[in-house]
Design a protein around this motif. Structure first.
Motif, PDB file in Angstrom:
ATOM      1  N   PHE A 185      19.355  35.822 -22.047  1.00  0.00           N
ATOM      2  CA  PHE A 185      20.456  34.861 -22.087  1.00  0.00           C
ATOM      3  C   PHE A 185      20.758  34.381 -23.505  1.00  0.00           C
ATOM      4  CE2 PHE A 185      18.958  34.608 -17.731  1.00  0.00           C
ATOM      5  CZ  PHE A 185      20.150  34.759 -17.058  1.00  0.00           C
ATOM      6  N   THR A 186      19.741  34.357 -24.358  1.00  0.00           N
ATOM      7  CA  THR A 186      19.943  33.909 -25.726  1.00  0.00           C
ATOM      8  C   THR A 186      20.900  34.850 -26.455  1.00  0.00           C
ATOM      9  OG1 THR A 186      17.660  33.147 -25.664  1.00  0.00           O
ATOM     10  CG2 THR A 186      18.735  33.136 -27.775  1.00  0.00           C
ATOM     11  N   GLY A 187      20.754  36.131 -26.224  1.00  0.00           N
ATOM     12  CA  GLY A 187      21.655  37.098 -26.836  1.00  0.00           C
ATOM     13  C   GLY A 187      23.089  36.926 -26.368  1.00  0.00           C
ATOM     14  N   GLU A 188      23.268  36.554 -25.111  1.00  0.00           N
ATOM     15  CA  GLU A 188      24.617  36.305 -24.587  1.00  0.00           C
ATOM     16  C   GLU A 188      25.240  35.081 -25.264  1.00  0.00           C
ATOM     17  OE1 GLU A 188      26.098  38.383 -22.683  1.00  0.00           O
ATOM     18  OE2 GLU A 188      24.418  39.538 -21.916  1.00  0.00           O
ATOM     19  N   ARG A 189      24.447  34.059 -25.459  1.00  0.00           N
ATOM     20  CA  ARG A 189      24.966  32.864 -26.132  1.00  0.00           C
ATOM     21  C   ARG A 189      25.303  33.150 -27.595  1.00  0.00           C
ATOM     22  NH1 ARG A 189      20.790  30.453 -23.427  1.00  0.00           N
ATOM     23  NH2 ARG A 189      21.454  29.320 -21.607  1.00  0.00           N
ATOM     24  N   GLU A 190      24.411  33.884 -28.238  1.00  0.00           N
ATOM     25  CA  GLU A 190      24.591  34.159 -29.657  1.00  0.00           C
ATOM     26  C   GLU A 190      25.818  35.029 -29.917  1.00  0.00           C
ATOM     27  OE1 GLU A 190      21.978  36.500 -32.854  1.00  0.00           O
ATOM     28  OE2 GLU A 190      20.931  34.854 -31.842  1.00  0.00           O
ATOM     29  N   SER A 191      26.062  35.997 -29.075  1.00  0.00           N
ATOM     30  CA  SER A 191      27.226  36.869 -29.258  1.00  0.00           C
ATOM     31  C   SER A 191      28.473  36.334 -28.556  1.00  0.00           C
ATOM     32  CB  SER A 191      26.909  38.279 -28.772  1.00  0.00           C
ATOM     33  OG  SER A 191      26.635  38.268 -27.389  1.00  0.00           O
ATOM     34  N   LYS A 192      28.381  35.144 -28.006  1.00  0.00           N
ATOM     35  CA  LYS A 192      29.512  34.462 -27.345  1.00  0.00           C
ATOM     36  C   LYS A 192      30.053  35.237 -26.140  1.00  0.00           C
ATOM     37  CE  LYS A 192      29.908  31.343 -30.695  1.00  0.00           C
ATOM     38  NZ  LYS A 192      28.762  30.518 -30.795  1.00  0.00           N
TER      39      LYS A 192
ATOM     40  N   GLY B 236      28.509  35.179  -9.323  1.00  0.00           N
ATOM     41  CA  GLY B 236      27.802  33.909  -9.338  1.00  0.00           C
ATOM     42  C   GLY B 236      26.633  33.907 -10.306  1.00  0.00           C
ATOM     43  N   ARG B 237      26.163  32.738 -10.609  1.00  0.00           N
ATOM     44  CA  ARG B 237      25.008  32.609 -11.512  1.00  0.00           C
ATOM     45  C   ARG B 237      23.770  33.283 -10.937  1.00  0.00           C
ATOM     46  NH1 ARG B 237      24.730  30.830 -16.826  1.00  0.00           N
ATOM     47  NH2 ARG B 237      26.470  29.450 -17.154  1.00  0.00           N
ATOM     48  N   VAL B 238      23.610  33.220  -9.631  1.00  0.00           N
ATOM     49  CA  VAL B 238      22.439  33.830  -9.005  1.00  0.00           C
ATOM     50  C   VAL B 238      22.477  35.356  -9.193  1.00  0.00           C
ATOM     51  CG1 VAL B 238      21.266  34.221  -6.805  1.00  0.00           C
ATOM     52  CG2 VAL B 238      22.166  31.960  -7.347  1.00  0.00           C
ATOM     53  N   THR B 239      23.646  35.954  -9.020  1.00  0.00           N
ATOM     54  CA  THR B 239      23.776  37.402  -9.205  1.00  0.00           C
ATOM     55  C   THR B 239      23.549  37.779 -10.657  1.00  0.00           C
ATOM     56  OG1 THR B 239      25.385  37.440  -7.417  1.00  0.00           O
ATOM     57  CG2 THR B 239      25.275  39.382  -8.820  1.00  0.00           C
ATOM     58  N   LEU B 240      24.075  36.991 -11.578  1.00  0.00           N
ATOM     59  CA  LEU B 240      23.860  37.240 -13.004  1.00  0.00           C
ATOM     60  C   LEU B 240      22.385  37.141 -13.359  1.00  0.00           C
ATOM     61  CD1 LEU B 240      25.112  37.640 -15.824  1.00  0.00           C
ATOM     62  CD2 LEU B 240      25.287  35.166 -15.965  1.00  0.00           C
ATOM     63  N   TRP B 241      21.738  36.110 -12.881  1.00  0.00           N
ATOM     64  CA  TRP B 241      20.300  35.903 -13.112  1.00  0.00           C
ATOM     65  C   TRP B 241      19.507  37.043 -12.511  1.00  0.00           C
ATOM     66  CZ3 TRP B 241      16.373  34.706 -15.600  1.00  0.00           C
ATOM     67  CH2 TRP B 241      15.633  33.551 -15.593  1.00  0.00           C
ATOM     68  N   LEU B 242      19.872  37.427 -11.279  1.00  0.00           N
ATOM     69  CA  LEU B 242      19.178  38.532 -10.606  1.00  0.00           C
ATOM     70  C   LEU B 242      19.337  39.835 -11.385  1.00  0.00           C
ATOM     71  CD1 LEU B 242      17.624  39.521  -8.073  1.00  0.00           C
ATOM     72  CD2 LEU B 242      19.847  40.004  -7.066  1.00  0.00           C
ATOM     73  N   GLY B 243      20.538  40.098 -11.879  1.00  0.00           N
ATOM     74  CA  GLY B 243      20.768  41.313 -12.642  1.00  0.00           C
ATOM     75  C   GLY B 243      19.942  41.357 -13.913  1.00  0.00           C
ATOM     76  N   LYS B 244      19.910  40.258 -14.636  1.00  0.00           N
ATOM     77  CA  LYS B 244      19.163  40.221 -15.893  1.00  0.00           C
ATOM     78  C   LYS B 244      17.653  40.271 -15.656  1.00  0.00           C
ATOM     79  CE  LYS B 244      22.443  38.283 -19.025  1.00  0.00           C
ATOM     80  NZ  LYS B 244      22.319  39.376 -19.951  1.00  0.00           N
ATOM     81  N   THR B 245      17.165  39.529 -14.692  1.00  0.00           N
ATOM     82  CA  THR B 245      15.721  39.533 -14.445  1.00  0.00           C
ATOM     83  C   THR B 245      15.248  40.850 -13.848  1.00  0.00           C
ATOM     84  OG1 THR B 245      16.037  38.435 -12.315  1.00  0.00           O
ATOM     85  CG2 THR B 245      15.515  37.037 -14.192  1.00  0.00           C
ATOM     86  N   SER B 246      16.022  41.400 -12.924  1.00  0.00           N
ATOM     87  CA  SER B 246      15.598  42.677 -12.337  1.00  0.00           C
ATOM     88  C   SER B 246      15.625  43.781 -13.388  1.00  0.00           C
ATOM     89  CB  SER B 246      16.470  43.040 -11.138  1.00  0.00           C
ATOM     90  OG  SER B 246      17.809  43.230 -11.525  1.00  0.00           O
ATOM     91  N   PHE B 247      16.615  43.768 -14.288  1.00  0.00           N
ATOM     92  CA  PHE B 247      16.625  44.761 -15.362  1.00  0.00           C
ATOM     93  C   PHE B 247      15.403  44.595 -16.252  1.00  0.00           C
ATOM     94  CE2 PHE B 247      17.466  46.141 -19.658  1.00  0.00           C
ATOM     95  CZ  PHE B 247      17.854  47.453 -19.450  1.00  0.00           C
ATOM     96  N   ALA B 248      15.067  43.360 -16.600  1.00  0.00           N
ATOM     97  CA  ALA B 248      13.907  43.124 -17.467  1.00  0.00           C
ATOM     98  C   ALA B 248      12.624  43.627 -16.808  1.00  0.00           C
ATOM     99  CB  ALA B 248      13.792  41.636 -17.798  1.00  0.00           C
ATOM    100  N   PHE B 249      12.424  43.313 -15.542  1.00  0.00           N
ATOM    101  CA  PHE B 249      11.203  43.732 -14.848  1.00  0.00           C
ATOM    102  C   PHE B 249      11.145  45.249 -14.650  1.00  0.00           C
ATOM    103  CE2 PHE B 249      10.769  39.258 -13.758  1.00  0.00           C
ATOM    104  CZ  PHE B 249       9.394  39.091 -13.819  1.00  0.00           C
ATOM    105  N   VAL B 250      12.242  45.844 -14.211  1.00  0.00           N
ATOM    106  CA  VAL B 250      12.238  47.284 -13.936  1.00  0.00           C
ATOM    107  C   VAL B 250      12.138  48.093 -15.226  1.00  0.00           C
ATOM    108  CG1 VAL B 250      13.623  49.188 -13.009  1.00  0.00           C
ATOM    109  CG2 VAL B 250      13.403  47.069 -11.724  1.00  0.00           C
ATOM    110  N   SER B 251      12.868  47.693 -16.265  1.00  0.00           N
ATOM    111  CA  SER B 251      12.792  48.461 -17.516  1.00  0.00           C
ATOM    112  C   SER B 251      11.413  48.331 -18.155  1.00  0.00           C
ATOM    113  CB  SER B 251      13.886  48.023 -18.488  1.00  0.00           C
ATOM    114  OG  SER B 251      13.714  46.701 -18.911  1.00  0.00           O
ATOM    115  N   THR B 252      10.784  47.175 -18.017  1.00  0.00           N
ATOM    116  CA  THR B 252       9.430  47.020 -18.537  1.00  0.00           C
ATOM    117  C   THR B 252       8.453  47.879 -17.741  1.00  0.00           C
ATOM    118  OG1 THR B 252       9.918  44.778 -19.280  1.00  0.00           O
ATOM    119  CG2 THR B 252       7.603  45.357 -19.049  1.00  0.00           C
TER     120      THR B 252
END
Length: 147
Positions: free
Chosen positions: A64-71, A82-98
């Protein structure tokens, strides 16, 4: 919509992923060629897991910090998601890619240490909570930071 969010994240973190894979492969090749007798103790596997922990911290902190920084967070808020879908997308990508990075890097070390991988459950038990904690704490601070 999750596929589009994952694609966006993959474009951002794909180069980091490839650089880490290349650096880990280069480090493991260097250790194998220069210390071939000493690396049978699990040092390649622990190096692979350490690279994965570094990636977990980076992907979580920049979610999320990168999203804020790049506006672009305002743009994501304007999308019909929705925020829940956005959060789910970012967290699931982080967990799966790791998790995929762990599989690739440990697989790379298994080429040299095939017997040690089967017997190093303690190493995985040690690193798994560190990976999960790193992702969770990084995502939390990335979500609440005001950068």
């Amino acid at each position: 919509m999750l596929v589009r969010l994952w694609w966006k994240e993959a474009r951002v973190f794909g180069p980091v992923w490839l650089i880490l894979l290349g650096a880990a492969a280069l480090l493991q090749w260097f250790l194998y060629t220069n210390r071939a007798d000493d690396i049978r103790d699990g040092s390649l596997t622990s190096a692979a897991l350490s690279w994965s922990v570094l990636y977990a911290f980076a992907v979580a902190a920049a979610a999320f910090t990168g999203e804020r920084e790049s506006k672009t967070l305002g743009f994501l808020d304007a999308l019909p998601v929705g925020r829940v879908t956005l959060w789910l997308g970012k967290t699931s990508f982080a967990f799966v890619s790791t998790a995929l990075l762990v599989v690739f890097l440990v697989g790379l070390s298994a080429v040299v240490e095939p017997d040690l991988i089967r017997s190093s459950r303690r190493l995985f038990v040690t690193f798994a909570p560190l990976l999960i904690e790193g992702l969770a704490i990084g995502l939390f601070w990335s979500a609440i930071s005001r950068i």
